[in-house]
Design a protein around this motif. Structure first.
Motif, short mmCIF file in Angstrom:
data_model
loop_
_atom_site.label_atom_id
_atom_site.label_comp_id
_atom_site.label_asym_id
_atom_site.label_seq_id
_atom_site.Cartn_x
_atom_site.Cartn_y
_atom_site.Cartn_z
N ILE A 169 0.85 -1.20 0.00
CA ILE A 169 0.00 0.00 0.00
C ILE A 169 0.88 1.24 0.00
O ILE A 169 0.62 2.21 -0.73
CB ILE A 169 -0.95 0.00 1.22
CG1 ILE A 169 -1.94 -1.16 1.12
CG2 ILE A 169 -1.71 1.32 1.31
CD1 ILE A 169 -2.79 -1.35 2.36
N THR A 203 -3.86 -3.66 6.78
CA THR A 203 -4.88 -3.35 5.79
C THR A 203 -6.18 -2.85 6.44
O THR A 203 -7.25 -2.96 5.85
CB THR A 203 -5.17 -4.57 4.90
OG1 THR A 203 -5.61 -5.65 5.72
CG2 THR A 203 -3.94 -5.00 4.13
N ALA A 205 -7.84 0.65 7.43
CA ALA A 205 -7.63 2.05 7.09
C ALA A 205 -8.39 2.95 8.06
O ALA A 205 -9.26 2.50 8.81
CB ALA A 205 -8.09 2.32 5.65
N ILE A 309 -12.68 -4.68 -1.69
CA ILE A 309 -12.19 -3.37 -1.23
C ILE A 309 -13.14 -2.29 -1.70
O ILE A 309 -13.51 -2.25 -2.88
CB ILE A 309 -10.76 -3.11 -1.75
CG1 ILE A 309 -9.79 -4.16 -1.20
CG2 ILE A 309 -10.28 -1.70 -1.37
CD1 ILE A 309 -8.40 -4.07 -1.76
N ILE A 423 -12.44 -2.93 3.69
CA ILE A 423 -11.35 -3.81 3.22
C ILE A 423 -11.61 -5.16 3.86
O ILE A 423 -11.45 -5.31 5.07
CB ILE A 423 -9.97 -3.26 3.61
CG1 ILE A 423 -9.77 -1.84 3.06
CG2 ILE A 423 -8.86 -4.19 3.09
CD1 ILE A 423 -8.48 -1.18 3.50
N VAL A 471 -7.17 0.26 -2.62
CA VAL A 471 -7.10 0.85 -1.28
C VAL A 471 -6.72 2.32 -1.38
O VAL A 471 -7.35 3.21 -0.78
CB VAL A 471 -6.09 0.11 -0.38
CG1 VAL A 471 -5.92 0.83 0.95
CG2 VAL A 471 -6.53 -1.33 -0.15
#
Length: 882
Positions: A169, A203, A205, A309, A423, A471
């Motif tokens: 990411i 992962t 956020a 996602i 996610i 993402v």
């Protein structure tokens, strides 16, 4: 050989702006300075035998084997250490290749600065020290085992690097020009700066719902929600006791799965349970992770992970646990060893696949089948070595995204919405994904927050999927890069005042400004950190603040040399001037080299941004050459040929002309304000502050949303005082005398201050001066010389920190400078700053101007405030009794 110092550079620096991550090791070769490589018998042979891969190092020869050719010709050990440090990192899975080894002019003979790139900071430091040990062994002709060093660096790398999910990411963000700051040693990362920042932890956020994560971590609650929404899930229940276990087995029958209710990464999970004994062991294993345990019907089929996602299906992978296939000849141990020879397998996350290790889970898997490592499985027999298909334990993945049935895509996206996870990793057990899971007897086993991306970005088979892209799209839509404007300011003198003035103008235009100075860090004019805050830690403090939408960062040479800059790029860089100060410190032995340090800032400016340079300073003006950005100039003389040439090319500049601060767009003039109307200039007497206004005005003007009126307002309301500009021309008017406190600490700064003092109407001028211990003798003497030219009397004091010299030595050098100019000037020695101020308060000379070069600005100002209050109380008391 002796290692004198190791610095970790993390941002654009003196050695390289484009390669910010460098180790700088200062090393003294001592007697080895007289023994380059070709004078040490057998050195080349021993080096090549120990690290044969150095043949690939081209060095300055630019050909394969170039480095070894340099060794044959004769090169110094610092150079050899550089190449070894780079190569052992590469052998440990961190392929990196930038290096420099230099001895600056003026440095002690035999002292080298060995600079090389790194991928992981701690591993780079380890490589520096290990390279020295290796060279010492090679010189002595001793055997050296490289393997422990390589393994140690691999382990350091795995302990300190970002995981593959976080890392991909961050890499995707960097590709788009989105900056990042790692907020801890694990996986918490800030993407973007200030008000525009987003955060990720692995992962998860900053947009991810806390409720959704909580639901996903409660497997029973997840199952109930999915079941209520007609999503196929295994039949099962939650149990806490052995009695519950018996009832569940009677109800659902074998085979079964038992797992903790809030487990993750397969911890405590046991699958394909077919006996009471297995069930009991599995129940106890699960209870190690949670009080409540889930028991479910074991669904046969293949293990799939599906990734959603921003509520859109992205990809799917077939996962296989670590395993070996029997050949009827060799043992399980032999088969494991052969499998680990696959070049795609490595330590930790260094390669696509991870090596299979023997652990308690492997032991249990073998025990369940009555096997040992010495068992020879039948030909074609699949022997599972781990209970789960995690890649980190040696499992494999195959991309099956193209095979997923539209009905399954719809189901996956619906599941993410039901749980509320933006996610979302969904674990499916089914015969395949080509047909709807609801029809082929498959089921949803789990819904995962913080799903791993490694199986998707580096599958063992099939097409890699850029799982990071959606993402970043979600966090930064419509091409946003998450930045805030950054104006970076450097120079020898004037940078703090310039920084403060720019920040004040920006604030006047409505910006929420964060700025750093030599006296502290300020967020919207509130001091958050006190002290010299001109390094990368202070800059990062501002960039991390979620309330800031505009950053003005003073960047001094110390921070640049010690760690580099905290940012990779800025919109505007201002260089006020370059003069002789700090020469001989940090490997910088000339003003020209100091200019190279300051030049780091303009080299970081975006192509669309501006380097604001002093056209009156030869070294600063020369910085324009080779820049990839626009250039704007400032000058105290509108007739400066450099400015005229720049104007002829339609360039932007700011000059002092006809008593005005004036912006020039080409040859067109925009008169901003008369300098007499700018308080900072003291009615035009403070020439150096007129000079500071020019780059500040120019830097602010470069932003379209800061108007000329904003600039005028900022200039007129920026009132110099001990509160707004501490340590910069702070006047304290006592009844019978005046004190001017200033941070002037080098000859250039003192000369500018004294030029201003000479214009003031005071018959007697007394200087309270000091020299800084880590400066050159000639710099300290020059302070004395300048003082003698402008002051009628001089009091010499000493800084609190003498920086390696004795007080007598500093005082002696200052007196030498004074007496060189005028041996008749009265000199008094009062080493302590506060005592010196007490002395002038109690023994003042009527009408005198006392100018003090402050050491610790805050301490000096506090003392002066105390004396002022004492005088006011005394005056009040006198009036009361009179």
């Amino acid at each position: 050989m002796k290692v004198l110092d190791i610095k970790v550079l993390k941002g654009p620096n003196y050695w390289s702006v484009r390669r910010p991550k460098l180790i700088q090791m200062k090393i003294d070769l001592e007697e080895m300075e007289q023994s380059p490589t070709h004078k040490i018998q057998g050195f080349r042979q021993r080096l090549e035998k120990l690290i044969p891969s150095l043949i690939e190092h081209r060095c300055s020869e630019a050909v394969r084997g170039g480095f070894f050719h340099r060794v044959d010709e004769g090169t110094w050990m610092g150079h050899v250490i550089e190449h070894i440090a780079l190569e052992i990192q590469t052998l440990a899975g961190m392929d990196t290749g930038f290096g420099r080894t230099r001895t600056p002019d003026g440095e002690k003979p035999g002292v080298y600065y060995v600079v090389f790139s790194y991928m992981e900071e701690d591993a780079g430091v380890y490589a520096a020290k290990a390279a020295v040990r290796i060279v010492e062994a090679l010189i002595a002709g001793k055997e050296y085992d490289l393997a422990p060093d390589i393994q140690a660096m691999r382990e350091i790398r795995e302990d300190t690097r970002m995981g593959p999910s976080t890392g991909c990411i961050v890499e995707e963000a960097v590709k788009r020009g989105i900056p990042y700051i790692r907020l801890n040693k694990q996986s918490l990362v800030q993407l973007g700066y200030g008000v525009n920042q987003k955060r990720i932890r692995a992962t998860i956020a900053s947009t991810t719902s806390n409720i959704a994560v909580d639901i996903a971590c409660d497997k029973e609650e997840t199952k109930l929600l999915l079941e209520a929404a007609e999503i196929p899930v295994p039949r099962g229940t939650v149990i806490r006791t052995e009695e519950d276990l018996k009832e569940a087995i009677d109800r659902f029958g074998y085979p079964l799965v038992i797992k903790p209710i809030d487990g993750n990464h397969g911890k405590g999970n046991t699958t394909n349970i077919t006996t009471w004994e297995q069930a009991l062991k599995a129940f106890e294993a699960a209870k190690d992770y949670s009080r409540s345990v889930i028991i479910e019907k074991f669904i046969t089929g293949f293990d799939f992970r599906c990734l959603v996602i921003n509520y859109k299906f992205i990809c799917a992978a077939l996962r296989t646990p670590a395993s070996v296939v029997g050949d009827g000849i060799h043992s399980i141990q032999w088969l494991m060893d052969e499998t680990n020879k696959d070049p795609r397998r490595g330590y930790g996350h260094e390669k696509v696949l991870t090596q299979i290790t023997f652990d308690q889970f492997t032991q249990k898997m073998l025990d369940d089948h009555g096997y040992t490592l010495e068992t020879i499985p039948q030909k074609g027999e699949l022997v599972l070595l781990k209970p789960t298909a995690n890649l980190s334990t040696g499992g494999t993945s195959a991309d099956v995204t193209e095979e997923v049935h539209p009905a399954n895509v719809f189901m996956f996206e619906r599941i993410a919405k039901i749980i509320g996870l933006d996610i979302c990793g969904i674990d499916i057990m089914a015969t395949d994904l080509r047909t709807p899971v609801a029809e082929n007897g498959g089921a949803v086993l789990e819904v995962n927050a913080a799903p791993g991306f490694r199986m998707h970005i580096e599958p063992a088979e099939g097409l890699p999927r850029n799982a990071a892209e959606p993402v970043v799209d979600m966090l930064f839509p419509k091409g946003s890069v998450g930045r805030i404007p950054i104006i970076a300011v450097t120079g020898t003198n004037g940078k703090t005042t310039t920084t403060r003035l720019i920040a004040h103008i920006a604030k006047s235009s409505g910006k929420k400004v964060g700025y750093t100075t030599s006296d502290g860090v300020y967020i919207q004019n509130q001091m958050m950190m006190k002290g010299d805050c001109t390094g990368p830690v202070s800059s990062a403090f501002v960039l991390k603040d979620p309330t800031v939408d505009f950053a003005v960062l003073e960047c001094a040479r110390g921070g640049i040399l010690k760690a580099g800059l905290a940012f990779q790029n800025c919109e505007v860089a201002v260089v006020t001037n370059v003069a002789a100060d700090h020469i001989g410190l940090g490997g910088i032995f000339s003003v020209k080299e100091m200019a190279r340090v300051k030049a780091v800032l303009p080299e970081t400016v975006f192509p669309h941004g501006y380097a604001v340079l002093n056209a009156d300073d030869d070294l600063v003006y020369a910085m324009k050459d080779g820049l990839d950005c626009n250039v704007a100039l400032f000058s105290m003389d509108e007739k400066n040929p450099r400015v005229k040439e720049h104007a002829a090319d339609n360039g932007l500049s700011c000059v002092y002309e006809n008593g005005y601060v004036t912006i020039m767009k080409g040859t067109w003039k925009i008169r901003v304000l008369p300098v007499k109307n700018i308080p900072l200039t003291f009615e035009g007497k403070a020439i150096h502050n007129i000079n500071n206004c020019l780059p500040a005005v120019l830097a602010a003007y470069l932003f379209r949303d800061i108007t000329i009126e904003d600039i005028r307002t900022g200039l007129q309301t920026f009132i110099p005082s001990e509160n707004l500009t501490p340590g910069r021309m702070n006047f304290f008017h006592f009844k019978n005398f005046t004190v001017l406190a200033d941070f002037a600490h080098n000859p250039h700064g003192l000369k500018l201050l004294c030029d201003f003092i000479s214009k003031l109407d005071h018959e007697l001028r007394i200087g309270i001066i000091s020299g800084t211990g880590d400066r050159r003798d000639q710099d300290i003497r020059e302070i004395g010389e300048i003082s003698a030219q402008y002051f009628d009397e001089i009091i010499i004091r000493c800084d609190k920190n003498l920086r390696g010299r004795s007080a007598d030595e500093i005082i002696g050098l200052l007196k030498e400078g004074i007496e060189k100019v005028d041996s008749s000037i009265p000199i008094m020695i009062i080493p302590n700053e506060n005592e010196a101020l007490e002395y002038i308060y109690n023994n003042y000379k009527h009408g005198a101007l006392y100018t003090i070069m402050c050491d610790v600005v805050a301490g000096a100002l506090d003392k002066l405030r105390e004396l002022k209050e004492r005088e006011e109380k005394g005056t009040t008391q006198f009036a009361r009794f009179s």
